[in-house]
Design an enzyme around this catalytic site. Structure first.
Site, mmCIF file in Angstrom:
data_model
loop_
_atom_site.group_PDB
_atom_site.id
_atom_site.type_symbol
_atom_site.label_atom_id
_atom_site.label_comp_id
_atom_site.label_asym_id
_atom_site.label_seq_id
_atom_site.Cartn_x
_atom_site.Cartn_y
_atom_site.Cartn_z
ATOM 1 C CB SER A 256 -0.945 -0.064 1.201
ATOM 2 O OG SER A 256 -2.102 0.622 0.887
ATOM 3 C CG HIS A 397 -5.830 -2.602 1.208
ATOM 4 N ND1 HIS A 397 -5.156 -2.240 0.060
ATOM 5 C CD2 HIS A 397 -5.225 -1.931 2.220
ATOM 6 C CE1 HIS A 397 -4.206 -1.388 0.382
ATOM 7 N NE2 HIS A 397 -4.220 -1.193 1.677
HETATM 8 C C1 GCU Z 1 -5.339 4.684 2.398
HETATM 9 C C2 GCU Z 1 -4.818 5.561 1.280
HETATM 10 C C3 GCU Z 1 -4.062 4.748 0.236
HETATM 11 C C4 GCU Z 1 -3.013 3.879 0.887
HETATM 12 C C5 GCU Z 1 -3.637 3.045 1.973
HETATM 13 C C6 GCU Z 1 -2.650 2.227 2.795
HETATM 14 O O1 GCU Z 1 -6.361 3.874 1.926
HETATM 15 O O2 GCU Z 1 -5.899 6.256 0.729
HETATM 16 O O3 GCU Z 1 -3.440 5.610 -0.695
HETATM 17 O O4 GCU Z 1 -2.386 3.079 -0.083
HETATM 18 O O5 GCU Z 1 -4.289 3.892 2.901
HETATM 19 O O6 GCU Z 1 -1.483 2.584 2.876
HETATM 20 O O7 GCU Z 1 -3.094 1.260 3.404
#
Ligand code: GCU
Length: 418
Positions: A256, A397
């Site tokens: 992420s 995710h």
């Molecule tokens: C949030 C953010 C993302 C990021 C994510 C993470 O959702 O909006 O851009 O990738 O956090 O790091 O888990």
């Protein structure tokens, strides 16, 4: 006298013209992903030398100027192996805790955990990446250090934004270190807050310490993602000196926001042989011009500290960006990159990420390095393991032991087993 003055003025103007890129309003509008092989002045790159000597450096500077900010010049690091346990993981691995320091003495340090398989014939390939909640969360070992910096409170064992003993071992399955050891890989990791705790309200990371005396923060100051990527590079500084590690087979991985970081680190540092940005999305692997999931305006609003000041000028004006994330992938060429995703993680725009790879492919082909060997997105669970790799699995995710199996398969294919 007059003549000297005029000359001096011309010199200054030409200097600043070289250092500065156009203001956002003066950049042309483009709806499609920009071709990485066309220079900012419109010239097409025709030779490998033009790519290496002109376009590649230009693209790096463009990304630093408009998006991530400019990191400090390389500096001397010091690394100290604080502890070494040759019998970790029931004797399968050697565990090292390494402190990496740089800058003035009070600058925060990297506290890196390195696990190396004991069964090996020579130096081994290594993954390097940052973790979200401390090295102690990745292992059960009671001796591994607990971070003292500010920490996200959504993770187990974090109390009042500080890690505690209760978090130990709670991320064992997320990093699956033992599986990598069993497959012959070392893993080096550290808490992202060692470099810059991820808060928009406070600047407690390395940046203020490395700023030149009397220098004021400006629009091109490096944001948190650039700082994290710089931290990965400092870990690589150490890894290339460790005799257990094969310095030609260092892969970067991140989930992420740390996946955005992994891609940027590989784009900027050719010592990194392979990059796996996992579910990285906007600001990393998804197109900034994308219309699905997180937008540039949204990310700049929720996480203003991640990018440089100038990136905010592109809110609702992403058509003016002189690059898109396909150009960041192009900077990694000819080295392998795997974009890995999850079906339910639409926030990270998995389809858009596939298009980013398609639009980076011409640079890989131009360099005779292969490319993306797929015309459309693969079915879930099937790895496209060409030089530009793509993977999507069912689910959400997250980073899992199963994901790591895919990372290892991709690394086996491209780094080879010596
Ligand atoms: C949030 C953010 C993302 C990021 C994510 C993470 O959702 O909006 O851009 O990738 O956090 O790091 O888990």
């Amino acid at each position: 006298m007059r003549r000297t003055l005029t000359l001096a003025t011309i010199f200054i103007v030409s200097l600043s013209a070289r250092a500065d890129f156009p203001a956002v309003a003066d950049l042309p509008s483009r709806m499609e992903l920009p071709d990485p092989l066309i220079m900012l002045n419109g010239e097409r790159v025709k030779t490998r030398d033009q790519w290496t000597d002109k376009r590649r450096p230009e693209l790096k500077r463009l990304f630093q100027h408009y998006m991530y900010g400019v990191p400090p010049a390389p500096m001397k690091i010091e690394a100290k192996v604080e502890r070494e346990d040759p019998k970790a993981f029931d004797g399968k691995a050697t565990l090292k805790e390494v402190t990496i320091s740089f800058g003035p003495p009070e600058t925060p340090r990297i506290h890196m955990l390195l696990v190396v398989p004991n069964e090996k014939k020579g130096p081994v390939p290594a993954f390097v990446g940052m973790n979200f909640c401390g090295n102690h969360a990745l292992v059960k070992d009671p001796k591994v250090r607990i971070p003292t910096a500010w920490m996200y409170d959504r993770y187990p064992g974090v109390k009042d934004n500080k890690a505690t003993e209760a978090g130990r071992g709670t991320q064992v399955d997320v990093w699956a270190l033992e599986q990598s050891i069993d497959r012959g890989y070392a893993v080096a990791t550290f808490y992202n807050g060692d470099i810059d705790p991820d808060r928009k309200e406070a600047r407690e990371g390395i940046q203020p310490h490395l700023r030149k005396k009397d220098e004021k923060p400006g629009a091109q100051d490096w944001g948190t993602i650039a700082a994290w990527a710089w931290g990965i590079q400092r870990a690589v500084d150490y890894l290339v000196t460790d005799k257990d590690i094969d310095k030609d087979r260092i892969a970067v991985v991140g989930h992420s926001r740390l996946g955005k970081t992994a891609l940027l680190a590989a784009a900027l540092d050719e010592r990194i042989a392979l990059s796996i940005p996992h579910q990285a999305g906007c600001g990393g692997t998804a197109p900034s011009r994308g219309t699905v999931g997180e937008s540039v305006t949204k990310i700049n609003t929720s996480f203003p500290h991640w990018f440089c000041g100038t990136f905010k000028d592109f809110n609702d004006k992403t058509d003016r960006l002189p690059f898109d994330q396909n150009c960041l992938v192009a900077l990694v060429a000819p080295r392998p990159v795997l974009f890995s995703n999850a079906i339910e993680d639409t926030w990270a725009n998995p389809e858009g990420q596939f298009q980013v790879l398609q639009a980076a492919d011409p640079v890989y082909r131009f360099l005779d390095a292969g490319g993306l060997d797929a015309k459309k997105m693969p079915e879930p669970g099937k790895l496209i393991d060409s030089k530009l790799g793509y993977y999507i699995r069912p689910g959400k995710h997250s980073m899992t032991k199963e994901d790591w199996k895919v990372f290892l398969d991709f690394a086996d294919k491209h780094l080879g087993k010596k």
